[in-house]
Write an enzyme that holds these catalytic residues in place. Structure first.
Site, PDB file in Angstrom:
ATOM      1  N   ARG A  32      -6.295  -2.459   9.406  1.00 22.58           N
ATOM      2  CA  ARG A  32      -6.334  -3.932   9.384  1.00 22.58           C
ATOM      3  C   ARG A  32      -6.686  -4.446  10.782  1.00 22.58           C
ATOM      4  O   ARG A  32      -7.690  -4.044  11.321  1.00 22.58           O
ATOM      5  CB  ARG A  32      -5.017  -4.510   8.857  1.00 22.58           C
ATOM      6  CG  ARG A  32      -4.813  -4.183   7.393  1.00 22.58           C
ATOM      7  CD  ARG A  32      -3.743  -5.005   6.761  1.00 22.58           C
ATOM      8  NE  ARG A  32      -2.423  -4.568   7.189  1.00 22.58           N
ATOM      9  CZ  ARG A  32      -1.294  -4.976   6.639  1.00 22.58           C
ATOM     10  NH1 ARG A  32      -1.335  -5.831   5.637  1.00 22.58           N
ATOM     11  NH2 ARG A  32      -0.143  -4.540   7.053  1.00 22.58           N
ATOM     12  N   ASP A  36      -1.208   1.817   8.777  1.00 22.56           N
ATOM     13  CA  ASP A  36      -1.782   1.013   9.862  1.00 22.56           C
ATOM     14  C   ASP A  36      -0.929   1.054  11.135  1.00 22.56           C
ATOM     15  O   ASP A  36      -1.406   0.712  12.208  1.00 22.56           O
ATOM     16  CB  ASP A  36      -1.940  -0.445   9.409  1.00 22.56           C
ATOM     17  CG  ASP A  36      -2.828  -0.552   8.179  1.00 22.56           C
ATOM     18  OD1 ASP A  36      -3.739   0.274   8.042  1.00 22.56           O
ATOM     19  OD2 ASP A  36      -2.604  -1.459   7.351  1.00 22.56           O
ATOM     20  N   GLY A  86       0.828  -1.209   0.000  1.00 23.83           N
ATOM     21  CA  GLY A  86       0.000   0.000   0.000  1.00 23.83           C
ATOM     22  C   GLY A  86       0.860   1.256   0.000  1.00 23.83           C
ATOM     23  O   GLY A  86       1.864   1.308   0.697  1.00 23.83           O
ATOM     24  N   THR A 133       3.500   2.188   6.333  1.00 24.58           N
ATOM     25  CA  THR A 133       2.091   1.773   6.290  1.00 24.58           C
ATOM     26  C   THR A 133       1.299   2.672   7.216  1.00 24.58           C
ATOM     27  O   THR A 133       1.760   2.972   8.321  1.00 24.58           O
ATOM     28  CB  THR A 133       1.893   0.308   6.726  1.00 24.58           C
ATOM     29  OG1 THR A 133       0.495   0.113   7.016  1.00 24.58           O
ATOM     30  CG2 THR A 133       2.674  -0.063   7.973  1.00 24.58           C
ATOM     31  N   GLY A 169       5.892  -2.920   3.966  1.00 18.14           N
ATOM     32  CA  GLY A 169       5.537  -3.513   5.250  1.00 18.14           C
ATOM     33  C   GLY A 169       6.311  -4.801   5.489  1.00 18.14           C
ATOM     34  O   GLY A 169       7.231  -5.131   4.735  1.00 18.14           O
ATOM     35  N   ASP A 170       5.907  -5.537   6.525  1.00 15.06           N
ATOM     36  CA  ASP A 170       6.694  -6.719   6.899  1.00 15.06           C
ATOM     37  C   ASP A 170       6.692  -7.794   5.804  1.00 15.06           C
ATOM     38  O   ASP A 170       7.669  -8.522   5.649  1.00 15.06           O
ATOM     39  CB  ASP A 170       6.301  -7.272   8.269  1.00 15.06           C
ATOM     40  CG  ASP A 170       4.803  -7.421   8.434  1.00 15.06           C
ATOM     41  OD1 ASP A 170       4.066  -7.150   7.457  1.00 15.06           O
ATOM     42  OD2 ASP A 170       4.360  -7.822   9.517  1.00 15.06           O
ATOM     43  N   GLN A 184      -7.860   8.044   3.660  1.00 14.02           N
ATOM     44  CA  GLN A 184      -6.852   8.034   4.725  1.00 14.02           C
ATOM     45  C   GLN A 184      -5.434   7.851   4.206  1.00 14.02           C
ATOM     46  O   GLN A 184      -4.459   8.118   4.888  1.00 14.02           O
ATOM     47  CB  GLN A 184      -7.161   6.902   5.720  1.00 14.02           C
ATOM     48  CG  GLN A 184      -8.453   7.119   6.457  1.00 14.02           C
ATOM     49  CD  GLN A 184      -8.963   5.839   7.112  1.00 14.02           C
ATOM     50  OE1 GLN A 184      -8.679   5.565   8.255  1.00 14.02           O
ATOM     51  NE2 GLN A 184      -9.709   5.044   6.375  1.00 14.02           N
ATOM     52  N   ARG A 232       1.541  -5.008  -5.416  1.00 17.67           N
ATOM     53  CA  ARG A 232       1.699  -6.287  -4.719  1.00 17.67           C
ATOM     54  C   ARG A 232       2.046  -7.280  -5.825  1.00 17.67           C
ATOM     55  O   ARG A 232       1.548  -7.150  -6.939  1.00 17.67           O
ATOM     56  CB  ARG A 232       0.412  -6.689  -4.003  1.00 17.67           C
ATOM     57  CG  ARG A 232       0.057  -5.716  -2.910  1.00 17.67           C
ATOM     58  CD  ARG A 232      -0.839  -6.276  -1.827  1.00 17.67           C
ATOM     59  NE  ARG A 232      -0.848  -5.369  -0.686  1.00 17.67           N
ATOM     60  CZ  ARG A 232      -1.574  -4.252  -0.612  1.00 17.67           C
ATOM     61  NH1 ARG A 232      -2.385  -3.916  -1.593  1.00 17.67           N
ATOM     62  NH2 ARG A 232      -1.498  -3.473   0.451  1.00 17.67           N
ATOM     63  N   ASP A 258       1.348  -0.936  12.083  1.00 16.03           N
ATOM     64  CA  ASP A 258       1.227  -2.271  12.689  1.00 16.03           C
ATOM     65  C   ASP A 258       2.469  -3.136  12.467  1.00 16.03           C
ATOM     66  O   ASP A 258       2.375  -4.350  12.383  1.00 16.03           O
ATOM     67  CB  ASP A 258      -0.018  -2.985  12.136  1.00 16.03           C
ATOM     68  CG  ASP A 258       0.078  -3.229  10.638  1.00 16.03           C
ATOM     69  OD1 ASP A 258       0.981  -2.667   9.992  1.00 16.03           O
ATOM     70  OD2 ASP A 258      -0.750  -3.985  10.108  1.00 16.03           O
ATOM     71  N   GLY A 279     -11.961  13.710  20.572  1.00 19.58           N
ATOM     72  CA  GLY A 279     -12.972  13.800  21.620  1.00 19.58           C
ATOM     73  C   GLY A 279     -14.163  12.898  21.370  1.00 19.58           C
ATOM     74  O   GLY A 279     -15.307  13.270  21.669  1.00 19.58           O
ATOM     75  N   GLU A 325     -11.501  -0.862  11.526  1.00 21.26           N
ATOM     76  CA  GLU A 325     -12.069  -1.686  10.450  1.00 21.26           C
ATOM     77  C   GLU A 325     -12.103  -3.171  10.808  1.00 21.26           C
ATOM     78  O   GLU A 325     -12.794  -3.949  10.168  1.00 21.26           O
ATOM     79  CB  GLU A 325     -11.332  -1.465   9.131  1.00 21.26           C
ATOM     80  CG  GLU A 325      -9.934  -2.045   9.073  1.00 21.26           C
ATOM     81  CD  GLU A 325      -9.274  -1.872   7.705  1.00 21.26           C
ATOM     82  OE1 GLU A 325      -9.968  -1.721   6.702  1.00 21.26           O
ATOM     83  OE2 GLU A 325      -8.027  -1.876   7.663  1.00 21.26           O
TER      84      GLU A 325
HETATM   85  P1  ADP Z   1       3.301  -5.439   3.177  1.00 17.11           P
HETATM   86  O1  ADP Z   1       4.704  -5.264   2.686  1.00 17.11           O
HETATM   87  O2  ADP Z   1       2.582  -4.148   3.302  1.00 17.11           O
HETATM   88  O3  ADP Z   1       3.248  -6.288   4.429  1.00 17.11           O
HETATM   89  P2  ADP Z   1       2.304  -7.669   1.595  1.00 17.11           P
HETATM   90  O4  ADP Z   1       2.272  -8.610   2.747  1.00 17.11           O
HETATM   91  O5  ADP Z   1       1.182  -7.633   0.627  1.00 17.11           O
HETATM   92  O6  ADP Z   1       2.472  -6.157   2.032  1.00 17.11           O
HETATM   93  O7  ADP Z   1       3.666  -7.976   0.799  1.00 17.11           O
HETATM   94  C1  ADP Z   1       4.039  -7.174  -0.306  1.00 17.11           C
HETATM   95  C2  ADP Z   1       4.726  -8.037  -1.334  1.00 17.11           C
HETATM   96  O8  ADP Z   1       5.897  -8.634  -0.748  1.00 17.11           O
HETATM   97  C3  ADP Z   1       3.918  -9.242  -1.825  1.00 17.11           C
HETATM   98  O9  ADP Z   1       3.031  -8.865  -2.849  1.00 17.11           O
HETATM   99  C4  ADP Z   1       5.016 -10.154  -2.339  1.00 17.11           C
HETATM  100  O10 ADP Z   1       5.432  -9.766  -3.605  1.00 17.11           O
HETATM  101  C5  ADP Z   1       6.162  -9.889  -1.367  1.00 17.11           C
HETATM  102  N1  ADP Z   1       6.227 -10.926  -0.336  1.00 17.11           N
HETATM  103  C6  ADP Z   1       5.516 -11.007   0.814  1.00 17.11           C
HETATM  104  N2  ADP Z   1       5.832 -12.120   1.512  1.00 17.11           N
HETATM  105  C7  ADP Z   1       6.762 -12.766   0.785  1.00 17.11           C
HETATM  106  C8  ADP Z   1       7.497 -13.984   0.955  1.00 17.11           C
HETATM  107  N3  ADP Z   1       7.332 -14.743   2.032  1.00 17.11           N
HETATM  108  N4  ADP Z   1       8.366 -14.344  -0.012  1.00 17.11           N
HETATM  109  C9  ADP Z   1       8.543 -13.574  -1.106  1.00 17.11           C
HETATM  110  N5  ADP Z   1       7.891 -12.426  -1.322  1.00 17.11           N
HETATM  111  C10 ADP Z   1       7.019 -12.010  -0.415  1.00 17.11           C
END
Ligand code: ADP
Length: 326
Positions: A173, A129, A12, A127, A103-104, A252, A73, A131, A187, A224
């Site tokens: 999320r 979020d 995102g 992000t 993100g993670d 947002q 993604r 989070d 408030g 949400e």
């Molecule tokens: P975020 O980075 O916000 O947590 P996602 O979890 O959708 O978002 O991950 C973003 C992109 O990172 C995914 O579309 C994918 O391409 C890559 N990705 C996520 N997890 C893995 C993984 N275990 N191995 C390889 N690529 C990954």
């Protein structure tokens, strides 16, 4: 030969990515590196959408939300064969270092990429979020909170004119951070987040008493992760109060980056470039207890994020039904 470094946005988008791109280009040049953009995230890495970055590319973008280089993604990046193609593309350009705003999930993907192909990376938590475990702050959160604040302030005007309850649903999320901060700072009468479980029916007596004393509107902020329609029904059926649900949704994510997000973008990118050029190979730059630290992917991705306990206890004090003022 000058070292080559690239940046990409994954997952995102957030407001603050453009200020990060600007700092990236300027600081990379200042440190004698050649900066590159990877367009459209991991998809662009696979499709070789990789271009040299010039000062002119980042002129005037500091005020804009979203990301000039796009994000995505990528299902393909989950597969080793496509990661090999991505690595070949980077190697053809001579790029050895990568900064990833995401993100993670994105960091987990990058760690695999590093292990398989030896391309160093530094992750910048991005992000709205908020989070991601291991960092108190993620890029984009402050701007998102500002957008939510504006929305709630405006909704409050109409709520009071029409004697209504407004249930405002925020993003996040499974994390109630945006909702909790927004409820406290706007408030709100009610805040419903997964981290502070509340049986809404316990509010009935207190709110009825407030209505009897003349209260003519309510603002409820709901994460949400929970059911805002149920809250609206409760207002209508148990309190006889007309109610409306307002799902803030993607507004947002947008908006002019706040001063804080611009500054955080500047600092995150500076530390990330310094770390990569000093030989750090696979880390995430985190902001914890007012300091920047580098953490491993496991530290940020293995455990779920938990809202700071002090903030949660303030939230409980403010929003548990037992503390409702009649
Ligand atoms: P975020 O980075 O916000 O947590 P996602 O979890 O959708 O978002 O991950 C973003 C992109 O990172 C995914 O579309 C994918 O391409 C890559 N990705 C996520 N997890 C893995 C993984 N275990 N191995 C390889 N690529 C990954």
């Amino acid at each position: 030969m000058k070292p080559k470094i690239a940046i990409l946005c994954s997952g995102g988008d957030v407001s603050g990515m453009n200020p990060a791109l600007k700092r990236f280009v300027e600081y990379a040049y200042a440190r004698g590196m050649e900066p590159y953009f990877v367009h459209h995230g991991f998809e662009g890495l696979i499709d070789n959408l990789i271009t040299p970055a010039a000062y002119s590319d980042v002129a005037g973008i500091i005020t804009r939300g979203g990301t000039k280089i796009g994000s995505s993604r990528s299902k393909r990046f989950m597969e080793p064969a496509f990661r090999s193609i991505a690595a070949e593309n980077l190697k053809t350009h001579g790029i050895t270092m990568l900064i990833v705003l995401g993100g993670d999930g994105s960091f987990r993907g990058m760690e695999r990429f590093y292990t398989e192909h030896g391309i160093s990376f530094c992750g910048i938590p991005s992000t709205i979020d908020n989070d991601i475990n291991g960092t108190d702050y993620c890029l984009g959160v402050d701007t998102a909170l500002g957008v939510i604040k504006e929305a709630i302030d405006q909704i409050r005007d109409t709520a009071s004119s029409f004697r209504r309850a407004f249930i405002i649903e925020t993003m996040g999320r499974n994390c109630g951070y945006l909702a909790l901060i927004s409820a406290i700072t706007s408030g709100a009468e009610l805040c419903l987040i997964p981290e502070i479980p509340i049986d809404i029916h316990e509010y009935t007596g207190c709110f009825k008493s407030q209505i009897a004393k003349g209260r003519d509107y309510f603002i409820a902020v709901v994460s949400e992760a929970l059911n805002s329609t149920e809250v609206a029904h409760w207002f209508e059926e148990e309190l006889g109060f007309e109610s409306r649900v307002s799902v803030l949704g993607h507004i947002q994510r947008g908006g002019n980056p706040s001063v804080y997000d611009r500054l955080m973008a500047y600092k995150f990118v500076t530390y990330a470039i310094d770390a990569l050029s000093e030989g750090k190979t696979h880390s995430v730059i985190c902001y914890t207890k007012s300091h920047f630290t580098f953490k491993t992917i496991d530290e940020v991705a293995l455990h779920p994020y938990r809202i700071d306990e002090e903030l949660l206890s303030l939230g409980r004090e403010q929003f548990l039904p037992s503390h409702c003022q009649m």
